[in-house]
Design an enzyme around this catalytic site. Structure first.
Site, PDB file in Angstrom:
ATOM      1  N   LYS A  23      46.279  98.202  33.512  1.00  0.00           N
ATOM      2  CA  LYS A  23      46.025  96.817  33.998  1.00  0.00           C
ATOM      3  C   LYS A  23      47.414  96.524  34.913  1.00  0.00           C
ATOM      4  O   LYS A  23      48.194  97.198  35.315  1.00  0.00           O
ATOM      5  CB  LYS A  23      45.807  95.946  33.053  1.00  0.00           C
ATOM      6  N   GLY A  54      40.594  94.412  24.678  1.00  0.00           N
ATOM      7  CA  GLY A  54      41.804  93.663  24.414  1.00  0.00           C
ATOM      8  C   GLY A  54      41.766  92.491  23.275  1.00  0.00           C
ATOM      9  O   GLY A  54      42.687  91.605  23.329  1.00  0.00           O
ATOM     10  N   SER A 103      39.369  98.323  22.843  1.00  0.00           N
ATOM     11  CA  SER A 103      40.176  98.366  21.559  1.00  0.00           C
ATOM     12  C   SER A 103      40.193  99.748  20.973  1.00  0.00           C
ATOM     13  O   SER A 103      40.296  99.934  19.998  1.00  0.00           O
ATOM     14  CB  SER A 103      39.869  97.020  20.596  1.00  0.00           C
ATOM     15  N   HIS A 146      35.565  97.372  36.584  1.00  0.00           N
ATOM     16  CA  HIS A 146      35.914  96.992  35.430  1.00  0.00           C
ATOM     17  C   HIS A 146      35.597  95.491  35.046  1.00  0.00           C
ATOM     18  O   HIS A 146      35.585  94.822  36.001  1.00  0.00           O
ATOM     19  CB  HIS A 146      37.470  97.313  35.417  1.00  0.00           C
ATOM     20  N   ASN A 185      44.429 102.852  31.131  1.00  0.00           N
ATOM     21  CA  ASN A 185      44.381 101.866  32.148  1.00  0.00           C
ATOM     22  C   ASN A 185      45.530 100.596  31.766  1.00  0.00           C
ATOM     23  O   ASN A 185      45.451 100.094  31.029  1.00  0.00           O
ATOM     24  CB  ASN A 185      43.021 101.091  31.986  1.00  0.00           C
ATOM     25  N   GLU A 205      32.240  99.751  28.046  1.00  0.00           N
ATOM     26  CA  GLU A 205      33.109  98.888  27.792  1.00  0.00           C
ATOM     27  C   GLU A 205      32.632  97.381  27.431  1.00  0.00           C
ATOM     28  O   GLU A 205      32.797  96.716  28.289  1.00  0.00           O
ATOM     29  CB  GLU A 205      34.427  98.905  28.547  1.00  0.00           C
TER      30      GLU A 205
HETATM   31  P1  PGA Z   1      41.613  97.475  25.614  1.00  0.00           P
HETATM   32  O1  PGA Z   1      41.057  97.770  27.132  1.00  0.00           O
HETATM   33  O2  PGA Z   1      41.968  98.884  25.062  1.00  0.00           O
HETATM   34  O3  PGA Z   1      42.901  96.941  25.775  1.00  0.00           O
HETATM   35  O4  PGA Z   1      40.553  96.717  24.832  1.00  0.00           O
HETATM   36  C1  PGA Z   1      40.246  98.688  27.443  1.00  0.00           C
HETATM   37  C2  PGA Z   1      40.064  98.611  28.872  1.00  0.00           C
HETATM   38  O5  PGA Z   1      40.010  97.448  29.423  1.00  0.00           O
HETATM   39  O6  PGA Z   1      39.826  99.456  29.906  1.00  0.00           O
END
Ligand code: PGA
Length: 234
Positions: free
Chosen positions: A8, A163, A193, A88, A6, A157
């Site tokens: 983003k 993040g 993460s 999400h 993803n 999640e």
């Molecule tokens: P991240 O995001 O791996 O940066 O924690 C995961 C997500 O939001 O799908």
């Protein structure tokens, strides 16, 4: 296994092209059979056939119309997009999407036969109340969602792990995935993460069918390393 990248609001069209070149050649050179999905920003969509699935991070539940700033089915069809992320946590918490809006999106894109990666997860203050409150919160995120939809993938999640560099412990992941497995037969992904250092261990857990990766997926080489870890588990 199912591995999703993803992006983003990261990467330009040029950067996405360079990234896809690396991932696509890795997938064909290694005859990868796992399901690989990449969710780039809308501006990087291209009308090219690929050996990995390209999905979108959002979509407005209408064929077209007066929805300023939104992308509807008609624009997605131009790029033959049939895969979408819905629910999400950044859309729930930063963009303020309600469960009602999310369920409407789900119904619309399910009717259109999209593969739907549906995300759920709790903020830290909810987790601190313990297991019952946590599961109650997560179950409320399934209101209006057809858990028997055949092209459903669910991603757990935890918001506090997205993040932040904080990954849920294996025990925390298993606890929620085991509970979800009681009522959901769709594949269950973990996200929050996930990185090269922990992806292999997480994918090896019971009732974890793959990972949804944000920050660490931005490096094509890291994403390919995680794909290689998935193939080792077979
Ligand atoms: P991240 O995001 O791996 O940066 O924690 C995961 C997500 O939001 O799908």
């Amino acid at each position: 296994m199912i591995l999703c990248a993803n992006f983003k609001a990261n990467k330009t069209r040029q950067e996405t092209r360079a990234y896809m070149a690396v991932v696509e050649s890795f997938v064909s050179a290694n005859a990868i059979e796992d399901t690989i999905m990449v969710f780039p920003p809308f501006t990087a969509l291209e009308h090219i056939s690929r050996n990995v699935l390209i999905g979108v991070q959002n979509g407005y539940p209408a064929a077209n119309g007066a929805f300023t700033g939104e992308i509807t089915l008609e624009q997605l069809e131009e790029f033959e997009i049939k895969t979408i992320l819905i629910g999400h946590s950044e859309r729930r918490h930063i963009l303020g999407e309600t469960q009602e809006q999310i369920a409407a999106k789900f119904r619309f894109f399910a009717q259109q036969g999209f593969a739907i990666v549906y995300c759920v997860g709790e903020p830290l203050e909810v987790r601190e109340y313990g297991y019952d409150v946590l599961m109650e919160y997560i179950n409320a995120q399934f209101v209006g969602i057809d858990l028997n939809y055949p092209d459903l993938i669910v991603a757990y999640e935890p918001v506090w792990a997205i993040g932040t560099g904080l990954t849920a412990s294996n025990r925390e992941i298993e606890e929620v995935h085991n509970a979800l497995r009681q009522t959901i037969s769709a594949p269950l992904l973990y996200g929050g993460s996930v990185k090269v250092d922990n992806a292999g261990d997480i994918m090896a857990l019971a009732n974890v069918d793959g990972v949804l990766v944000g920050s660490a997926s931005l490096s094509a080489n890291d994403f390919c390393t995680m794909i290689a870890q998935a193939t080792e588990l077979q």
